[in-house]
Write a protein that holds these residues in place. Structure first.
Motif, PDB file in Angstrom:
ATOM      1  N   GLU A   1       0.849  -1.189   0.000  1.00 20.14           N
ATOM      2  CA  GLU A   1       0.000   0.000   0.000  1.00 20.14           C
ATOM      3  C   GLU A   1       0.886   1.240   0.000  1.00 20.14           C
ATOM      4  N   VAL A   2       0.734   2.039  -1.020  1.00 20.03           N
ATOM      5  CA  VAL A   2       1.521   3.267  -1.123  1.00 20.03           C
ATOM      6  C   VAL A   2       0.650   4.364  -1.712  1.00 20.03           C
ATOM      7  N   GLU A   3       1.085   5.592  -1.486  1.00 20.03           N
ATOM      8  CA  GLU A   3       0.447   6.734  -2.132  1.00 20.03           C
ATOM      9  C   GLU A   3       1.453   7.332  -3.087  1.00 20.03           C
ATOM     10  N   VAL A   4       1.140   7.306  -4.354  1.00 17.46           N
ATOM     11  CA  VAL A   4       2.027   7.838  -5.379  1.00 17.46           C
ATOM     12  C   VAL A   4       1.248   8.851  -6.199  1.00 17.46           C
ATOM     13  N   ALA A   5       1.794  10.061  -6.291  1.00 12.91           N
ATOM     14  CA  ALA A   5       1.153  11.130  -7.072  1.00 12.91           C
ATOM     15  C   ALA A   5      -0.302  11.330  -6.644  1.00 12.91           C
ATOM     16  N   GLY A   6      -0.552  11.231  -5.325  1.00 22.24           N
ATOM     17  CA  GLY A   6      -1.884  11.482  -4.806  1.00 22.24           C
ATOM     18  C   GLY A   6      -2.850  10.325  -4.910  1.00 22.24           C
ATOM     19  N   ALA A   7      -2.425   9.205  -5.479  1.00 16.01           N
ATOM     20  CA  ALA A   7      -3.300   8.045  -5.636  1.00 16.01           C
ATOM     21  C   ALA A   7      -2.889   6.948  -4.668  1.00 16.01           C
ATOM     22  N   ASN A   8      -3.864   6.339  -4.029  1.00 10.43           N
ATOM     23  CA  ASN A   8      -3.590   5.223  -3.125  1.00 10.43           C
ATOM     24  C   ASN A   8      -3.596   3.927  -3.930  1.00 10.43           C
ATOM     25  N   LEU A   9      -2.501   3.210  -3.883  1.00  6.93           N
ATOM     26  CA  LEU A   9      -2.364   1.983  -4.658  1.00  6.93           C
ATOM     27  C   LEU A   9      -2.115   0.808  -3.728  1.00  6.93           C
ATOM     28  N   GLY A  10      -2.552  -0.363  -4.175  1.00  6.47           N
ATOM     29  CA  GLY A  10      -2.266  -1.588  -3.454  1.00  6.47           C
ATOM     30  C   GLY A  10      -3.270  -1.892  -2.362  1.00  6.47           C
ATOM     31  N   GLY A  11      -2.971  -2.914  -1.589  1.00  2.71           N
ATOM     32  CA  GLY A  11      -3.859  -3.369  -0.531  1.00  2.71           C
ATOM     33  C   GLY A  11      -3.804  -4.879  -0.426  1.00  2.71           C
ATOM     34  N   ASP A  12      -4.494  -5.404   0.576  1.00  2.00           N
ATOM     35  CA  ASP A  12      -4.467  -6.850   0.820  1.00  2.00           C
ATOM     36  C   ASP A  12      -5.892  -7.344   1.056  1.00  2.00           C
ATOM     37  N   GLU A  13      -6.719  -7.098   0.086  1.00  2.29           N
ATOM     38  CA  GLU A  13      -8.129  -7.441   0.192  1.00  2.29           C
ATOM     39  C   GLU A  13      -8.347  -8.931   0.429  1.00  2.29           C
ATOM     40  N   ARG A  14      -7.493  -9.765  -0.156  1.00  4.61           N
ATOM     41  CA  ARG A  14      -7.660 -11.214  -0.030  1.00  4.61           C
ATOM     42  C   ARG A  14      -6.914 -11.800   1.164  1.00  4.61           C
ATOM     43  N   GLY A  15      -6.125 -10.958   1.853  1.00  7.40           N
ATOM     44  CA  GLY A  15      -5.390 -11.437   3.014  1.00  7.40           C
ATOM     45  C   GLY A  15      -4.256 -12.380   2.673  1.00  7.40           C
ATOM     46  N   VAL A  16      -3.535 -12.116   1.596  1.00  8.66           N
ATOM     47  CA  VAL A  16      -2.446 -12.999   1.176  1.00  8.66           C
ATOM     48  C   VAL A  16      -1.073 -12.373   1.405  1.00  8.66           C
ATOM     49  N   GLY A  17      -1.036 -11.157   1.980  1.00 13.97           N
ATOM     50  CA  GLY A  17       0.232 -10.486   2.222  1.00 13.97           C
ATOM     51  C   GLY A  17       0.929 -11.051   3.454  1.00 13.97           C
ATOM     52  N   PRO A  18       2.028 -10.419   3.896  1.00 15.32           N
ATOM     53  CA  PRO A  18       2.655  -9.216   3.330  1.00 15.32           C
ATOM     54  C   PRO A  18       3.301  -9.480   1.979  1.00 15.32           C
ATOM     55  N   PHE A  19       3.646  -8.373   1.290  1.00 13.31           N
ATOM     56  CA  PHE A  19       4.114  -8.486  -0.090  1.00 13.31           C
ATOM     57  C   PHE A  19       5.602  -8.202  -0.252  1.00 13.31           C
ATOM     58  N   HIS A  20       6.295  -8.003   0.850  1.00  8.14           N
ATOM     59  CA  HIS A  20       7.758  -7.960   0.845  1.00  8.14           C
ATOM     60  C   HIS A  20       8.247  -9.315   1.368  1.00  8.14           C
ATOM     61  N   GLN A  21       9.061  -9.999   0.602  1.00  8.39           N
ATOM     62  CA  GLN A  21       9.491 -11.334   1.016  1.00  8.39           C
ATOM     63  C   GLN A  21      10.283 -11.320   2.318  1.00  8.39           C
ATOM     64  N   SER A  22      10.952 -10.223   2.603  1.00  5.76           N
ATOM     65  CA  SER A  22      11.728 -10.148   3.841  1.00  5.76           C
ATOM     66  C   SER A  22      10.828 -10.208   5.072  1.00  5.76           C
ATOM     67  N   LYS A  23       9.522 -10.012   4.888  1.00  3.88           N
ATOM     68  CA  LYS A  23       8.572 -10.079   5.999  1.00  3.88           C
ATOM     69  C   LYS A  23       7.849 -11.422   6.061  1.00  3.88           C
ATOM     70  N   ARG A  24       8.307 -12.389   5.243  1.00  2.00           N
ATOM     71  CA  ARG A  24       7.612 -13.673   5.160  1.00  2.00           C
ATOM     72  C   ARG A  24       8.529 -14.847   5.556  1.00  2.00           C
ATOM     73  N   LEU A  25       9.568 -14.560   6.335  1.00  6.93           N
ATOM     74  CA  LEU A  25      10.564 -15.587   6.619  1.00  6.93           C
ATOM     75  C   LEU A  25       9.986 -16.784   7.375  1.00  6.93           C
ATOM     76  N   ASP A  26       9.067 -16.533   8.316  1.00  8.86           N
ATOM     77  CA  ASP A  26       8.483 -17.644   9.063  1.00  8.86           C
ATOM     78  C   ASP A  26       7.752 -18.609   8.125  1.00  8.86           C
ATOM     79  N   THR A  27       7.057 -18.043   7.144  1.00 14.99           N
ATOM     80  CA  THR A  27       6.336 -18.874   6.174  1.00 14.99           C
ATOM     81  C   THR A  27       7.299 -19.752   5.387  1.00 14.99           C
ATOM     82  N   TYR A  28       8.407 -19.166   4.943  1.00 17.63           N
ATOM     83  CA  TYR A  28       9.383 -19.935   4.164  1.00 17.63           C
ATOM     84  C   TYR A  28      10.026 -21.030   5.028  1.00 17.63           C
ATOM     85  N   ASN A  29      10.363 -20.687   6.257  1.00 26.35           N
ATOM     86  CA  ASN A  29      11.027 -21.655   7.123  1.00 26.35           C
ATOM     87  C   ASN A  29      10.127 -22.852   7.431  1.00 26.35           C
ATOM     88  N   GLU A  30       8.840 -22.582   7.586  1.00 19.61           N
ATOM     89  CA  GLU A  30       7.901 -23.693   7.802  1.00 19.61           C
ATOM     90  C   GLU A  30       7.946 -24.667   6.625  1.00 19.61           C
TER      91      GLU A  30
END
Length: 564
Positions: free
Chosen positions: A76-105
């Motif tokens: 989720e970011v705001e670029v040029a006044g527009a809000n982009l992104g989101g996690d409507e389906r609940g599948v995030g986070p979208f940075h892999q560095s924040k998903r280490l527990d998932t990978y380790n499992e």
């Protein structure tokens, strides 16, 4: 059951600016998802801690937003006044560095099943094995030495904190990839060894993370460049080992330069290196760039300077660097709409004709999203025709209204040409636009047309041929008109375009001269050449004091030419 909704993804590594090839991949992923009323996922693959950066990730998001490629699921970011992104389906986070527990499992489960194992060789030991393989002229494949260690001992050494990697045990069988572009591609077991899925630093490799994320984010179609085809059998093996569905793959043709070389970020590096060599540069000519860094870079072709440093060096050396990243094209004054149109044609053919029977080439993003399919994607490398892109951009500018052109340029110049941006009001630019717009192929061309306003009044370099043609030819009639108009312009009130044009017309009528015989000497005097926007507007934006100073200097130089 109804078919699963189409979900595509674009997953850049934030190790630099967004390459134009990556932008095309994102474009095709978006178009395919929109065509099938699906979703487009943006994921940041930042598990390479040494090379990834938040700044690069932010730049990639900005580049995508500038192109108009909005993602459905992602940061989720705001670029040029527009809000982009989101996690409507609940599948995030979208940075892999924040998903280490998932990978380790998932990695732990692979180890438990025997599909993966810990390996303890040091980098030096692996390098020694590589050199031995070269000496014996055999392929360098991991020899599964770690599997000779009993599983209990491997587990004990891992628990004791001994440094290790985790390798995936590739099946000893051929793997076939059904590709929507290339067809059936089968790779034998001798092409792969047991590759690493978790590094010594505890982070997963690209191979493991991309497979896990695609599955958990519901990705149904993977569109990417053909350079990734060699990775796909590995990913299919991982998907099978973890019980994931295999997505549909489509590998796109690569983008090459017109000379057949791969279009690479190193092209900019090569251009600036060549300029340094030609100019005899051995250290940094830019105060903000460390001299030792530049000296080391020049001595080692494997080193690369950051893009910003290359641009600074290029500016000092007056060398043009090829546009490679999306930001390069934005900086150079290209517009997103024609750039997207051009990118779509790099490897895809709409297979439609115009009313005149020509191949359809001009279309917008909505058209692409309505018509994109794999049947139009070619198998051979696409060549980046810069002349064609420039033509697309020029055509788009030509079709803009004067107001839209001015507003677009003002937004661009605020960031990329601040000196010129601050010299004009919007009203002035709208008046100048009819003279500027037809001469602009890019937004940067405005500087060529209006750059006269930035010139040093006492330092204009008058071209001798132009001076002779408009001031000295025919008994110096032009010089005489210039001296006469100097006094007139000193009294014009107000010093605006309409009053100036009226004064020039009055002088021409009074002295029975054509308008050009009066206007051109003035234009040469205040701009240094015989081409500019309408004279009244040109003088207004320069201002009375500066215009008179330029005229005085031009008269002095012209008289010196006559007497000399």
């Amino acid at each position: 059951m109804p078919p699963a909704p189409v979900i595509t993804r674009f997953a850049p590594s934030p190790t630099g600016h967004l390459h134009i090839g990556g932008a095309r991949t994102a474009l095709f992923c978006l178009a395919y998802a929109r065509k099938h009323s699906g979703r487009f996922v943006l994921r940041i693959e930042d598990t390479d801690q040494r090379r990834s950066s938040e700044a690069a990730a932010g730049g990639i998001l900005e580049d995508l937003a500038w192109l108009g490629l909005a993602w459905d699921d992602g940061p989720e970011v705001e670029v040029a006044g527009a809000n982009l992104g989101g996690d409507e389906r609940g599948v995030g986070p979208f940075h892999q560095s924040k998903r280490l527990d998932t990978y380790n499992e998932r990695i732990d489960a692979l180890i438990a099943s025997g599909a993966a194992y810990a390996a303890f060789e040091t980098p030096d030991e692996l390098e020694a094995k590589r050199r031995e393989a070269i000496a014996q002229k055999v392929g360098n494949r991991y020899d599964r030495a770690a599997l000779e260690i009993p599983a209990e001992e491997r587990a004990r050494r891992v628990a004791a904190g001994e440094e290790h990697v985790v390798r995936f045990r590739m099946p000893d069988e051929a793997i076939s990839v059904h590709d929507e572009v290339l067809g059936e591609v089968t790779v034998g077991p001798d092409e792969f060894d047991d590759f690493i899925i978790r590094k010594r630093d505890g982070f997963p490799t690209y191979h493991l993370a991309v497979v896990v994320d695609d599955a958990l984010m519901g990705v149904t179609h993977v569109l990417r460049g053909q350079e990734h085809l060699i990775n796909t059998p590995r990913h299919i093996a991982l998907q099978r080992a973890m019980g994931f569905n295999v997505p549909t793959y489509a590998h796109m043709p690569l983008i090459f330069n017109a000379d057949g070389s791969k279009m690479s970020k190193r092209d900019k590096d090569k251009a600036v290196r060549a300029a340094c060599k030609a100019s005899g540069v051995s250290e940094s000519p830019v105060a903000s760039i460390d001299g030792a860094t530049v000296a080391a870079w020049l001595k080692d072709k494997t080193r690369q300077l950051p893009s910003e440093a290359l641009l600074e060096l290029a500016a000092v050396l007056s060398v043009e660097v090829p546009e490679i990243d999306v930001g390069d094209f934005q900086r150079a004054g290209y517009l997103p709409q024609p750039l997207l149109n051009f990118l779509a044609l790099l490897g895809w053919n709409p297979k439609q004709k115009t009313a005149g029977g020509q191949d359809l080439e001009r279309f917008d993003l909505d058209f692409l999203c309505a018509h994109f399919d794999f049947g139009g994607v070619g198998k051979t490398n696409a060549k980046f025709d810069r002349a064609k892109l420039l033509s697309f951009n020029a055509d788009y500018i030509a079709e803009m209204s004067d107001e839209a052109f001015v507003d677009t340029w003002l937004a661009w110049a605020e960031r990329y040409d601040a000196d010129l941006h601050g010299r004009f009001t919007r009203e002035q630019l709208v008046r100048l636009a009819p003279a500027m717009r037809p001469r602009c192929k890019t937004l940067r061309d405005v500087r060529t047309i209006l750059g006269f306003v930035l010139l040093d009044d006492a330092g204009i370099d008058y071209d001798g041929k132009v001076l002779h043609k408009h001031l000295l030819k025919g008994g110096a009639k032009g010089l005489e008109a210039l001296e006469g108009m100097r006094g007139v312009l000193a009294e014009v009130q107000p010093f605006g375009a309409a009053a100036i044009d009226a004064a020039v017309a009055g002088y021409a009528s009074e002295h029975e001269l054509g308008m050009g015989k009066v206007a051109q000497p003035i234009r040469v005097a205040v701009t240094g050449n015989g081409v500019s926007p309408p004279l009244g507007d040109t003088l207004e934006v320069i201002g009375r004091e500066r215009a008179l100073a330029r005229i005085d200097r031009c008269v002095q130089i012209a008289k010196a030419e006559v007497s000399g």
